[in-house]
Design an enzyme around this catalytic site. Sequence first.
Site, PDB file in Angstrom:
ATOM      1  N   GLN A 253       1.193  -1.195   0.354  1.00 24.40           N
ATOM      2  CA  GLN A 253      -0.115  -0.226   0.368  1.00 24.40           C
ATOM      3  C   GLN A 253       0.572   1.718  -0.039  1.00 24.40           C
ATOM      4  O   GLN A 253       2.357   1.366  -0.317  1.00 24.40           O
ATOM      5  CB  GLN A 253      -0.655  -0.437   1.503  1.00 24.40           C
ATOM      6  CG  GLN A 253      -0.141  -0.012   2.682  1.00 24.40           C
ATOM      7  CD  GLN A 253      -0.687  -0.557   3.854  1.00 24.40           C
ATOM      8  OE1 GLN A 253      -2.181  -0.650   3.311  1.00 24.40           O
ATOM      9  NE2 GLN A 253      -0.619  -0.532   5.122  1.00 24.40           N
ATOM     10  N   ASP A 361      -0.380 -11.940   7.185  1.00 21.80           N
ATOM     11  CA  ASP A 361      -1.442 -11.974   6.153  1.00 21.80           C
ATOM     12  C   ASP A 361      -2.402 -12.925   7.094  1.00 21.80           C
ATOM     13  O   ASP A 361      -2.532 -14.178   7.846  1.00 21.80           O
ATOM     14  CB  ASP A 361      -2.005 -13.302   5.208  1.00 21.80           C
ATOM     15  CG  ASP A 361      -2.692 -12.491   4.374  1.00 21.80           C
ATOM     16  OD1 ASP A 361      -3.558 -13.734   4.527  1.00 21.80           O
ATOM     17  OD2 ASP A 361      -3.284 -11.887   3.785  1.00 21.80           O
ATOM     18  N   ALA A 362      -3.218 -12.241   7.924  1.00 24.35           N
ATOM     19  CA  ALA A 362      -4.172 -12.180   9.069  1.00 24.35           C
ATOM     20  C   ALA A 362      -4.851 -13.617   8.463  1.00 24.35           C
ATOM     21  O   ALA A 362      -5.327 -14.773   9.086  1.00 24.35           O
ATOM     22  CB  ALA A 362      -5.534 -11.454   9.531  1.00 24.35           C
ATOM     23  N   ASP A 379      -9.976  -5.234  12.480  1.00 30.92           N
ATOM     24  CA  ASP A 379      -9.843  -3.528  12.662  1.00 30.92           C
ATOM     25  C   ASP A 379      -8.838  -3.206  10.948  1.00 30.92           C
ATOM     26  O   ASP A 379      -7.963  -3.090  11.130  1.00 30.92           O
ATOM     27  CB  ASP A 379      -9.213  -2.885  13.315  1.00 30.92           C
ATOM     28  CG  ASP A 379      -9.146  -1.564  12.758  1.00 30.92           C
ATOM     29  OD1 ASP A 379      -9.930  -0.521  12.254  1.00 30.92           O
ATOM     30  OD2 ASP A 379      -8.164  -0.670  13.918  1.00 30.92           O
TER      31      ASP A 379
END
Length: 517
Positions: A253, A361-362, A379
């Site tokens: 990002q 990575d969740a 979140d």
Amino acid sequence: MALNSEGVAQRAVPSPRPVEVALLASVFVVAACGLVYELAAGALASYVLGDSVLQFSTIIGSYLFAMGLGSWLSRFFERQLPAHFLRIELLVALVGGLMPAVLFISNAYLPGAFRWLLYGLVLCVGTLVGLEIPLVMRILKRNVALKDLVSQVLTFDYLGALAVSVAFPLVLVPQLGLVRTGLLFGLMNGAVALWALWLFRHELRRLHAHIVACLLTLAVLAAGFAGAGQITTLAEDKFYQDRIVFAATSPWQRIVVTHGRAGHRLFLNGNLQFSERDEYRYHEALVHPVMAAHGAPRKVAVLGGGDGMAVREVLRYPGVESVTLVELDPNMTQLFSQHEALSRLNGGSLQSPRLKIVNADAFKWLEETSEVFDVVIVDFPDPTNFSIGKLYTQSFYALLDQRLAASGYAVIQTTSPLIARQSFWTVVATLESVGFKATPYHAHVPSFGEWGFIIASRRPYRLPAALPAGLKFLTPQSLAPLFDFPRDMARVPAEVNRLSNQVLVTTYEQEWGKVGQ
């Protein structure tokens, strides 16, 4: 002729001439540069327009179509092939190299023209790149047999593409940013043109004009590379209005932190994540309804939230023994733990001895961990693209269920139930599809408007009787109204969001797209 071991005559294999080696090397560079321009356009489109799958798909499709068009047009180049190749290289260098900078500036100053300019430049660069390889092959055809020619050119073409596809996300964008990466590869295209100028200097008419064109092109690109930081700052200062105090591009990002009248504000890919003026409203509403209701949470996981604000609220509970923060981008956790002003905002929470930071990575982390948590706070950014949308799917929530204690609570930030009503209730339906009891609520955050959250649990949710001291927004008396939904936010029928369809991403884009209309 030479004789082999059996006495049979063999034709000697000629060693490649320097001009052939040079042209094959240029094929490698040309392929690398062409792919960089394609990837840069796709990345910028996903930053500005959202939905990375759609943007990359349409960019790649347009680019390949333009390359096919360029290949077809190459048939009309019959004479002076080295001169045509040189001119095309210079055009690719200028248009492709400057493309990210031009798009950044256009997004800031002419946002309505961004999409048209994006696809216009992609088609232009793709057409020029499509002309390059056929011209190189026809130049090499003078001395190389057709079967060897095709295999060699395609081999170097694919090798160049492979090298860049690996380097672009891992090295180029994190280290140089999109603007400098484009200009660097523009310089490489310019260097190929300079090389061609030297190789074919005896064949070129108006040699001096070609020399001047090469030098001017390289000078423009070099000046742009040297001033890339100023170009990015010029564009982002206009876009973000407030003074930029930090900006970085990671493989995942674009991170920008600004400072103005509202204090510090965090933007990811141009989308506001928090404003210092009212972030406490968001983070108190996210964390305390579940933490206080649980009673005695000892192990807590925070998925996303690399700014440390949610962790700050969790650490208000002295009974919490450990907090695991799972944040994909290490740049986020480093920034908010090391930058003095930002660390002060989160109360130094990322330095707490009770905190463990996991940069992963969740989705994958939930698959691999065996830990069970009393409270899980989710979140993530809103589902603006499919890579984030997977974190709102039935598959993800099924994994979340496995990691949540039987008496535990999870809470998910879930966009605006007023502006994106269908999207909000899609998440509710998705949580219920894996067996969770879903308890939705909402809070007013001035920077975002009416914002939604959903509590997921196996046991019924009950409002807490007390909250930690020192909160700025919530009180035990103000909690109950958050769970009441007026008519314009009341539940509507919604599909389950699955990995196989990701309906939420499409719905979200449609609903938020209407805001500016």
